[in-house]
Write a protein that holds these residues in place. Structure first.
Motif, PDB file in Angstrom:
ATOM      1  N   PHE A   1     -26.697  29.958  16.731  1.00  0.00           N
ATOM      2  CA  PHE A   1     -25.348  29.760  17.219  1.00  0.00           C
ATOM      3  C   PHE A   1     -24.564  28.876  16.257  1.00  0.00           C
ATOM      4  O   PHE A   1     -25.152  28.120  15.473  1.00  0.00           O
TER       5      PHE A   1
ATOM      6  N   GLN B   1     -21.759  25.878  16.351  1.00  0.00           N
ATOM      7  CA  GLN B   1     -21.215  24.891  17.284  1.00  0.00           C
ATOM      8  C   GLN B   1     -20.563  23.758  16.510  1.00  0.00           C
ATOM      9  O   GLN B   1     -21.186  23.143  15.649  1.00  0.00           O
TER      10      GLN B   1
ATOM     11  N   TYR C   1     -23.134  19.060  27.029  1.00  0.00           N
ATOM     12  CA  TYR C   1     -24.176  19.263  26.022  1.00  0.00           C
ATOM     13  C   TYR C   1     -25.266  18.195  26.159  1.00  0.00           C
ATOM     14  O   TYR C   1     -26.464  18.503  26.105  1.00  0.00           O
TER      15      TYR C   1
ATOM     16  N   ARG D   1     -23.563  27.405  27.173  1.00  0.00           N
ATOM     17  CA  ARG D   1     -22.780  28.246  26.263  1.00  0.00           C
ATOM     18  C   ARG D   1     -21.540  28.844  26.939  1.00  0.00           C
ATOM     19  O   ARG D   1     -20.461  28.894  26.340  1.00  0.00           O
TER      20      ARG D   1
ATOM     21  N   TYR E   1     -18.931  26.118  27.025  1.00  0.00           N
ATOM     22  CA  TYR E   1     -18.465  25.880  25.660  1.00  0.00           C
ATOM     23  C   TYR E   1     -17.460  26.957  25.259  1.00  0.00           C
ATOM     24  O   TYR E   1     -16.398  26.665  24.695  1.00  0.00           O
ATOM     25  N   LYS E   2     -17.788  28.222  25.547  1.00  0.00           N
ATOM     26  CA  LYS E   2     -16.868  29.321  25.232  1.00  0.00           C
ATOM     27  C   LYS E   2     -15.593  29.233  26.067  1.00  0.00           C
ATOM     28  O   LYS E   2     -14.511  29.590  25.598  1.00  0.00           O
TER      29      LYS E   2
END
Length: 269
Positions: A71, A73, A91, A143, A146-147
């Motif tokens: 990924f 980040q 996180y 995730r 985060y997106k």
């Protein structure tokens, strides 16, 4: 000369008195169209160059390692400033609290197994929870959030809320510590008190970690929901994003094309 006409320069009117206004408007529209097309191509080129320059950087593995990062980040680059703090807290919840707690739970169940050999099921399940829940939690709720903060995606927000709500329930169950479920919670820790005080204290520490996880998760869930309400996201937008994602998905397109071809052949036959 053309821009002199747009700004109403007298000199231009003297030189172009015989020009038709419709012709000038048509030329203006063509120029604006070309400018928009040029801007679009430049933006695509910038996006392509940016995408090529972004190499996956998570998990941070040594270059000689055979497995490469999966990924990309970067909080400072991809997450808006007003969301960075909460996104980082999510996180840390996964990395330091969730990962560490499951590892300590594994050790606690191992110690519990050494003083009470008939409770090997708890030790076996603790290994399974550590191996299973750590990556699943990362993929299924960290995730997506985060997106969601990165692209202001309504679908990612709703997916996060749906999965993370179950995660909070799991935290509560783990903190309770039902015997035979592979969790070093309060019930299991207290039951070991008569057998070994040291083991019981260690298991109580793990139970405290599980309880802290549950409290932190509820707080962060409320914080994310509060920010979500100010982003303009909605269930209707989530449905539209999901529909567009399905329609533009190559696998779905291939399946639809194959089904249509099969149906057409069957009709002709």
């Amino acid at each position: 000369m053309y821009w002199q006409y747009l700004h109403g320069t007298p000199r231009y009117f003297k030189q172009r008195q015989g020009t038709c206004p419709k012709t000038l408007l048509r030329q203006q529209a063509e120029l604006e169209k070309r400018a928009a097309e040029l801007e679009r191509k430049e933006q695509e080129l910038r996006d392509r160059n940016t995408a090529l320059g972004k190499e996956n950087n998570w998990p941070p593995l040594p270059k000689f390692f055979p497995i490469k990062p999966c990924f990309y980040q970067d909080f400072n680059e991809e997450i808006p400033v007003e969301y960075q703090r909460v996104c980082k807290m999510m996180y840390y919840l996964w990395m330091f609290v969730w990962f560490v707690t499951l590892f300590l739970n594994l050790l606690a169940c191992l110690v519990y197994f050494t003083v009470s050999t008939q409770n090997g099921v708890d030790f076996g399940l603790s290994i399974l929870w550590f191996i299973l829940f750590t990556p699943v939690a990362f993929l299924c709720w960290y995730r997506p959030v985060y997106k969601a903060f990165k692209s202001d995606s309504s679908f990612s927000f709703f997916f996060f809320f749906f999965i993370f709500s179950f995660q909070v329930i799991v935290y509560i169950i783990q903190s309770v510590g039902i015997p035979g479920w592979g969790n070093s919670g309060w019930i299991t820790a207290i039951s070991v008190l008569k057998t070994s005080i040291a083991v019981s204290v260690f298991m109580m520490v793990v139970a405290g970690f599980f309880s802290g996880n549950a409290v932190l998760s509820i707080i962060l869930l409320k914080m994310v929901h509060s920010m979500y309400r100010h982003t303009g996201a909605s269930f209707q937008k989530a449905q539209e994003e999901f529909s567009q994602g399905v329609v533009t998905n190559r696998t779905f397109q291939s399946a639809a094309t194959t089904a249509a071809s099969s149906a057409a052949q069957g009709a002709f036959q």
